[in-house]
Design an enzyme around this catalytic site. Structure first.
Site, mmCIF file in Angstrom:
data_model
loop_
_atom_site.group_PDB
_atom_site.id
_atom_site.type_symbol
_atom_site.label_atom_id
_atom_site.label_comp_id
_atom_site.label_asym_id
_atom_site.label_seq_id
_atom_site.Cartn_x
_atom_site.Cartn_y
_atom_site.Cartn_z
ATOM 1 N N GLU A 68 5.817 9.313 8.866
ATOM 2 C CA GLU A 68 4.960 9.845 9.666
ATOM 3 C C GLU A 68 5.421 10.698 10.913
ATOM 4 O OE1 GLU A 68 5.846 6.843 8.698
ATOM 5 O OE2 GLU A 68 4.119 5.306 9.138
ATOM 6 N N CYS A 94 4.847 1.494 11.058
ATOM 7 C CA CYS A 94 5.567 0.468 11.631
ATOM 8 C C CYS A 94 5.501 0.409 12.942
ATOM 9 C CB CYS A 94 7.198 0.774 11.105
ATOM 10 S SG CYS A 94 8.142 1.898 11.915
ATOM 11 N N CYS A 103 6.748 4.017 14.224
ATOM 12 C CA CYS A 103 5.800 5.226 14.012
ATOM 13 C C CYS A 103 4.495 5.086 14.672
ATOM 14 C CB CYS A 103 5.665 5.190 12.267
ATOM 15 S SG CYS A 103 7.364 5.691 11.584
ATOM 16 N N ALA A 180 23.296 -10.697 -31.420
ATOM 17 C CA ALA A 180 24.400 -10.488 -31.901
ATOM 18 C C ALA A 180 24.253 -11.107 -33.247
ATOM 19 C CB ALA A 180 25.541 -11.122 -31.121
ATOM 20 N N GLU A 285 21.406 -8.049 -16.434
ATOM 21 C CA GLU A 285 21.766 -7.531 -17.828
ATOM 22 C C GLU A 285 22.434 -8.419 -18.686
ATOM 23 O OE1 GLU A 285 22.919 -3.639 -18.816
ATOM 24 O OE2 GLU A 285 21.718 -2.733 -17.203
HETATM 25 C C1 AOF Z 1 10.522 3.541 5.877
HETATM 26 N N1 AOF Z 1 9.880 4.737 5.867
HETATM 27 O O1 AOF Z 1 8.140 6.117 6.026
HETATM 28 C C2 AOF Z 1 8.183 3.833 6.971
HETATM 29 C C3 AOF Z 1 8.521 2.660 6.990
HETATM 30 O O2 AOF Z 1 15.209 0.495 9.638
HETATM 31 P P1 AOF Z 1 14.130 1.528 9.576
HETATM 32 O O3 AOF Z 1 13.892 2.041 11.004
HETATM 33 O O4 AOF Z 1 14.147 2.542 8.857
HETATM 34 O O5 AOF Z 1 12.799 0.848 9.425
HETATM 35 C C4 AOF Z 1 12.541 0.388 7.907
HETATM 36 C C5 AOF Z 1 10.809 -0.167 7.995
HETATM 37 O O6 AOF Z 1 9.970 0.596 8.441
HETATM 38 C C6 AOF Z 1 10.546 -0.739 6.527
HETATM 39 O O7 AOF Z 1 11.083 -1.681 6.041
HETATM 40 C C7 AOF Z 1 8.961 -0.488 6.663
HETATM 41 O O8 AOF Z 1 8.546 -1.987 7.109
HETATM 42 C C8 AOF Z 1 8.590 0.298 7.889
HETATM 43 N N2 AOF Z 1 8.147 1.601 7.641
HETATM 44 N N3 AOF Z 1 9.985 2.595 6.468
HETATM 45 O O9 AOF Z 1 11.723 3.552 5.631
HETATM 46 C C9 AOF Z 1 8.715 4.874 6.259
HETATM 47 N N4 AOF Z 1 6.688 4.164 7.384
HETATM 48 ZN ZN ZN Z 2 7.970 3.974 10.640
#
Ligand code: AOF
Ligand code: ZN
Length: 362
Positions: A68, A94, A103, A180, A285
């Site tokens: 975002e 988030c 976001c 094997a 593995e």
């Molecule tokens: C992402 N990418 O585009 C969105 C995410 O540790 P941070 O701040 O990078 O937050 C990671 C979390 O944010 C991720 O586990 C998810 O719940 C949320 N959204 N994360 O890495 C993104 N939109």
């Molecule tokens: Zn986010």
């Protein structure tokens, strides 16, 4: 921005979601964070058949801007005003400050008018972005294309929901399930195409595990390599499970991912330890002891069965007894897909029915 031509117009919100999914797929399949794409659509003007894309972005891995925020930055870089736009995202925005800021708030601050997202965010801290947006007067429409969005983040989603990594068990066997011959010869049952596929899978996972027994017997490097032998950019964590020490000359001490030796036979302990290290996808593995322990503990989510069209009749099998004595006690898995790899076959089976969902993870 980046390696893909910008979309300038899309027919409607569903087409924008197609685009957001395609953008998300440009992100890395491995790593602690999900793959997410976002498209910002200008308000529809009367009489327009298409909507203008004023910005778009995707997440490139932990520590980099979320999709975002990347889309808002793209819009601003193009001189476009994000106010009044529709944000189309593959994951619920988030609501937390992790490595980056929330976001949901970034979209509010930018004056976005509405949000459409595919998957809900299952994270305890990161979830709740939709409610936050609604509380501040921005309508949020959840739910379209969840299956596709999930196919991009299956391991991450599983790990966040369950608190343990998603486990793929790799088996490479003869038609009669042997790994094997009686004399111990085991290289190579499957051919180069199957091996190339297995290496491509290694390049998408966070960690690979083998037992000390396999490490001592086979001396594997456990690196991800292209068919010409070059190591790929991402190298998974190499995990050795068991009590015996490895000689300093072992290839596992050579170039490749970090080496983690877990002096345990408790598979729950292995997964707990890997979860604390943010491993989302573990590839198991071998050998048969580790495969069996994982299966007995019902910790395997997916099997990649590479099957070579040869028969041995005797020799060790891929899996040891599972304690199943009657047919009805054997869990039935779902075939996710089937693929020919040169002379061999790959059957991908999962514990849950995902046979109708696309999967871009491998
Ligand atoms: C992402 N990418 O585009 C969105 C995410 O540790 P941070 O701040 O990078 O937050 C990671 C979390 O944010 C991720 O586990 C998810 O719940 C949320 N959204 N994360 O890495 C993104 N939109
Ligand atoms: Zn986010």
């Amino acid at each position: 921005m980046g390696t893909t031509p910008q979309a300038t117009h899309v027919a409607d919100v569903p087409a924008a979601m197609d685009r957001a999914l395609a953008l998300a797929a440009l992100g890395p399949a491995h790593g602690p964070n999900p793959r997410v794409g976002c498209v910002l659509l200008a308000p529809q003007r009367h009489g327009d058949t298409h909507r203008t894309v004023i910005g778009e972005g995707w997440h490139r891995g932990a520590g980099t801007p979320h999709a975002e925020v990347a889309a808002l930055a793209d819009a601003r870089a193009r001189g476009n005003d994000p106010r009044g736009t529709t944000a189309v995202v593959t994951l619920e925005p988030c609501n937390h400050t992790g490595r980056t800021g929330p976001c949901a708030q970034a979209l509010l601050d930018a004056g976005v008018a509405e949000v459409v997202h595919a998957l809900d965010d299952p994270g305890a801290a990161s979830g709740g972005g939709a409610a936050h947006l609604r509380d501040h007067g921005v309508p949020v429409q959840p739910g379209p294309r969840q299956a596709e969005a999930l196919g991009l983040v299956r391991a991450w989603h599983h790990a966040v929901r369950t608190g343990r990594p998603y486990v793929t068990l790799k088996l490479a066997t003869t038609l009669d399930g042997r790994v094997a011959a009686l004399d111990g010869t085991s290289r190579w049952i499957t051919g180069p195409d199957a091996r190339a596929h297995a290496h491509a899978v290694r390049a998408t996972v966070d960690a690979i595990a083998v037992t000390t027994g396999t490490a001592l017997a086979d001396d594997p490097a456990l690196t991800a390599r292209t068919p010409d032998g070059t190591r790929t950019e991402h190298q998974p964590l190499r995990v050795v499970v068991g009590h015996r020490d490895l000689p300093t000359t072992s290839r596992l001490h050579g170039p490749g991912g970090e080496l983690l030796h877990l002096h345990t036979h408790d598979v729950h302990h292995v997964l707990d330890e890997l979860h604390t290290r943010h491993v989302r996808h573990l590839l198991v593995e071998g050998g048969p002891a580790l495969a069996t322990a994982m299966l007995r503990a019902a910790l395997v989510d997916q099997v990649h069965a590479y099957i070579a069209p040869m028969l041995l009749g005797t020799g060790p099998t891929a899996v040891n007894p599972l304690g199943i004595t009657t047919l009805t006690a054997a869990p039935r898995w779902q075939t996710h897909h089937l693929q020919q790899l040169g002379p061999d076959a790959l059957l991908v089976a999962r514990t849950t029915d995902t046979s109708h969902t696309p999967d871009q993870e491998s």
